[in-house]
Design an enzyme around this catalytic site. Structure first.
Site, PDB file in Angstrom:
ATOM      1  N   LYS A  94     -64.449  51.160   3.117  1.00  0.00           N
ATOM      2  CA  LYS A  94     -63.622  49.956   2.932  1.00  0.00           C
ATOM      3  C   LYS A  94     -62.221  50.412   2.546  1.00  0.00           C
ATOM      4  O   LYS A  94     -62.060  51.430   1.859  1.00  0.00           O
ATOM      5  CB  LYS A  94     -64.211  49.105   1.796  1.00  0.00           C
ATOM      6  CG  LYS A  94     -63.763  47.663   1.820  1.00  0.00           C
ATOM      7  CD  LYS A  94     -64.693  46.793   2.646  1.00  0.00           C
ATOM      8  CE  LYS A  94     -64.224  45.359   2.681  1.00  0.00           C
ATOM      9  NZ  LYS A  94     -65.107  44.481   3.449  1.00  0.00           N
ATOM     10  N   GLY A 192     -67.497  25.776   0.549  1.00  0.00           N
ATOM     11  CA  GLY A 192     -66.513  26.587   1.277  1.00  0.00           C
ATOM     12  C   GLY A 192     -66.606  26.273   2.752  1.00  0.00           C
ATOM     13  O   GLY A 192     -67.590  26.619   3.419  1.00  0.00           O
ATOM     14  N   GLY A 194     -64.533  27.173   5.373  1.00  0.00           N
ATOM     15  CA  GLY A 194     -63.575  27.973   6.123  1.00  0.00           C
ATOM     16  C   GLY A 194     -64.163  28.368   7.464  1.00  0.00           C
ATOM     17  O   GLY A 194     -64.969  27.643   8.055  1.00  0.00           O
ATOM     18  N   VAL A 196     -66.414  30.501   8.347  1.00  0.00           N
ATOM     19  CA  VAL A 196     -67.876  30.606   8.431  1.00  0.00           C
ATOM     20  C   VAL A 196     -68.546  29.296   8.004  1.00  0.00           C
ATOM     21  O   VAL A 196     -69.392  28.751   8.724  1.00  0.00           O
ATOM     22  CB  VAL A 196     -68.407  31.777   7.565  1.00  0.00           C
ATOM     23  CG1 VAL A 196     -69.918  31.857   7.659  1.00  0.00           C
ATOM     24  CG2 VAL A 196     -67.771  33.092   7.986  1.00  0.00           C
TER      25      VAL A 196
HETATM   26  P1  NAD Z   1     -62.214  31.511   4.769  1.00  0.00           P
HETATM   27  O1  NAD Z   1     -61.071  32.011   3.949  1.00  0.00           O
HETATM   28  O2  NAD Z   1     -61.983  31.098   6.172  1.00  0.00           O
HETATM   29  O3  NAD Z   1     -62.916  30.271   4.027  1.00  0.00           O
HETATM   30  C1  NAD Z   1     -63.162  30.226   2.660  1.00  0.00           C
HETATM   31  C2  NAD Z   1     -63.150  28.752   2.276  1.00  0.00           C
HETATM   32  O4  NAD Z   1     -63.589  28.649   0.923  1.00  0.00           O
HETATM   33  C3  NAD Z   1     -61.776  28.109   2.356  1.00  0.00           C
HETATM   34  O5  NAD Z   1     -61.852  26.878   3.057  1.00  0.00           O
HETATM   35  C4  NAD Z   1     -61.389  27.898   0.892  1.00  0.00           C
HETATM   36  O6  NAD Z   1     -60.546  26.776   0.694  1.00  0.00           O
HETATM   37  C5  NAD Z   1     -62.753  27.713   0.259  1.00  0.00           C
HETATM   38  N1  NAD Z   1     -62.804  27.973  -1.176  1.00  0.00           N
HETATM   39  C6  NAD Z   1     -62.179  28.916  -1.892  1.00  0.00           C
HETATM   40  N2  NAD Z   1     -62.515  28.817  -3.188  1.00  0.00           N
HETATM   41  C7  NAD Z   1     -63.389  27.804  -3.286  1.00  0.00           C
HETATM   42  C8  NAD Z   1     -64.111  27.235  -4.363  1.00  0.00           C
HETATM   43  N3  NAD Z   1     -63.983  27.691  -5.612  1.00  0.00           N
HETATM   44  N4  NAD Z   1     -64.962  26.219  -4.083  1.00  0.00           N
HETATM   45  C9  NAD Z   1     -65.097  25.733  -2.837  1.00  0.00           C
HETATM   46  N5  NAD Z   1     -64.435  26.243  -1.773  1.00  0.00           N
HETATM   47  C10 NAD Z   1     -63.589  27.257  -1.994  1.00  0.00           C
HETATM   48  O7  NAD Z   1     -63.318  32.653   4.675  1.00  0.00           O
HETATM   49  P2  NAD Z   1     -64.549  32.903   5.651  1.00  0.00           P
HETATM   50  O8  NAD Z   1     -64.142  33.894   6.689  1.00  0.00           O
HETATM   51  O9  NAD Z   1     -65.145  31.622   6.058  1.00  0.00           O
HETATM   52  O10 NAD Z   1     -65.552  33.665   4.672  1.00  0.00           O
HETATM   53  C11 NAD Z   1     -66.264  32.958   3.665  1.00  0.00           C
HETATM   54  C12 NAD Z   1     -67.042  33.952   2.822  1.00  0.00           C
HETATM   55  O11 NAD Z   1     -67.932  34.689   3.637  1.00  0.00           O
HETATM   56  C13 NAD Z   1     -66.179  34.997   2.096  1.00  0.00           C
HETATM   57  O12 NAD Z   1     -66.785  35.320   0.874  1.00  0.00           O
HETATM   58  C14 NAD Z   1     -66.260  36.185   3.024  1.00  0.00           C
HETATM   59  O13 NAD Z   1     -66.034  37.402   2.339  1.00  0.00           O
HETATM   60  C15 NAD Z   1     -67.682  36.076   3.517  1.00  0.00           C
HETATM   61  N6  NAD Z   1     -67.919  36.713   4.804  1.00  0.00           N
HETATM   62  C16 NAD Z   1     -67.213  36.317   5.905  1.00  0.00           C
HETATM   63  C17 NAD Z   1     -67.453  36.937   7.140  1.00  0.00           C
HETATM   64  C18 NAD Z   1     -66.717  36.507   8.373  1.00  0.00           C
HETATM   65  O14 NAD Z   1     -67.150  36.868   9.483  1.00  0.00           O
HETATM   66  N7  NAD Z   1     -65.642  35.750   8.265  1.00  0.00           N
HETATM   67  C19 NAD Z   1     -68.422  37.951   7.240  1.00  0.00           C
HETATM   68  C20 NAD Z   1     -69.147  38.310   6.093  1.00  0.00           C
HETATM   69  C21 NAD Z   1     -68.888  37.689   4.883  1.00  0.00           C
END
Ligand code: NAD
Length: 358
Positions: A94, A192, A194, A196
């Site tokens: 990482k 959340g 976002g 995912v």
């Molecule tokens: P993203 O930034 O697109 O979405 C995160 C969402 O969470 C946002 O809409 C944000 O407003 C919301 N958020 C933040 N704090 C919050 C809270 N306290 N309560 C409620 N909502 C809150 O991120 P993502 O790509 O969707 O990833 C989400 C999670 O999954 C992260 O922890 C990331 O590390 C993990 N993850 C993502 C992937 C991927 O392919 N994108 C892969 C493995 C793990």
């Protein structure tokens, strides 16, 4: 008369990475700096036993360099486990860039990071992570070939694959807990919305689940309410909402001393990384009778797509491997019950067994 103790003698030696509590026999930890662009980066290669160390690059305004090092050491070790458990022939690494992605990100800084990655000659392969987009990785790729997940080397955005794996993981948890993997009629809270979380919510809605959603970003909540007929709950109470499944897809450390006693669902299965605030919370969940899908097992869809995706090649084989996350979780849940072990401990053991079998 004894000579006065000089300041030099009483100052203890500064801490060294080998003494760091998160240091876990990491093969290499590189501190990179570039005066011209202001780049400060730490690249941690935990293990290359299964292959080159693949793991994303995170850009974050860490309050101090020590926290950046902690993150790099912990996340790189996590990638070793995640890649091993996902059946990938890749090690764990990482990178972190110590900068504010909204303020400090420049093309020159990203290119300089690419130069640092290139010096590692392929023992570390980088990809996007928090604070870094596909477009940023395209800039990194101008200085190194050791980049995955961009359009030139893969399928682009990994989020839909992560969401697919999470959906299969939720089904495996439903089957284990309720005897049927059918989400129809089940109540699910998604925290959340976002990249995912929104896609997981869509899949669950299409499968007939009844949704409660939460996000700190109100427009995302409104979209989910309108599109999926979801109910909404305050972001900081999502964990406590009564449901069959709680799906954390926001930030890490959401499972802690405060939230675990308040959990409103008997299943926790979501994409967020590092959900357990501390290792001991794995056992705390089991003690509370909550079935926990270990985060790095259920969210591996993204890394699988990043590792195996080829531009212009169909994704059927990748989707099959992502869907197999459901089988891996079913196995973890079964072993956990047979051995009366918390689920993350079982996942760690399975990952370690793969490494030990080399
Ligand atoms: P993203 O930034 O697109 O979405 C995160 C969402 O969470 C946002 O809409 C944000 O407003 C919301 N958020 C933040 N704090 C919050 C809270 N306290 N309560 C409620 N909502 C809150 O991120 P993502 O790509 O969707 O990833 C989400 C999670 O999954 C992260 O922890 C990331 O590390 C993990 N993850 C993502 C992937 C991927 O392919 N994108 C892969 C493995 C793990």
């Amino acid at each position: 008369m004894t000579a006065p103790v000089s300041r030099r003698q009483i100052v203890t030696a500064p801490p060294c990475v080998f003494d760091h509590p998160e240091f876990d026999a990491h093969e290499q930890v590189v501190f990179g700096h570039d005066e011209a662009t202001g780049l400060s980066t730490i690249i941690a290669v935990h293990s290359t036993a299964l292959g080159p160390a693949l793991g994303g690059c995170r850009m974050w305004a860490y309050p101090n360099p020590g926290e950046a090092l902690t993150d790099a050491l912990r996340l790189s070790r996590g990638m070793t486990y995640k890649n091993a458990l996902a059946g990938l022939d890749l090690g764990g690494g990482k990178a972190v860039i110590l900068a504010d992605p909204r303020r400090d990100k420049t093309q020159a800084l990203l290119a300089a990071f690419g130069g640092q990655v290139d010096r590692l000659a392929g023992s570390y392969i980088t990809a996007e992570d928090v604070g870094i987009s596909d477009a940023d990785m395209e800039v990194v790729a101008t200085r190194t070939a050791h980049v995955r997940g961009i359009r030139a080397t893969g399928l682009g955005d990994p989020s839909p694959y992560t969401a697919l794996g999470v959906f299969r993981g939720i089904q495996a948890a439903l089957a284990h807990r309720f005897g049927s993997d059918d989400p129809a009629g089940r109540t699910v809270t998604v925290q959340g919305l976002g990249h995912v979380g929104m896609d997981v919510a869509r899949r669950l809605h299409e499968a007939g689940a009844r949704l409660t959603v939460a996000d700190i970003h109100q427009p995302a909540v409104e979209r989910a309410v309108a599109a999926f007929g979801a109910k909404s709950v305050a972001a900081d109470r999502a964990h406590a909402a009564e449901a069959d499944v709680f799906v954390p897809c926001a930030l890490g450390a959401g499972l802690n001393d405060e939230t675990i006693p308040e959990l409103g669902a008997p299943i926790v299965a979501g994409a967020a990384n590092n959900q357990l605030a501390e290792e001991r919370h794995d056992a705390a969940l089991r003690k509370r009778g909550v079935l926990y899908a270990p985060d790095y097992a259920i969210n591996a869809g993204g890394v699988i797509s990043v590792a195996l995706g080829e531009p212009g090649v169909g994704d059927a084989a990748i989707r099959a491997k992502v869907e197999a996350i459901g089988d891996t979780l079913a196995r973890i849940f079964r072993i956990a019950d047979e051995s009366d072990q918390p689920t993350q401990a079982v996942a760690d053991r399975l990952a370690m067994e793969r490494l030990a079998a080399l």
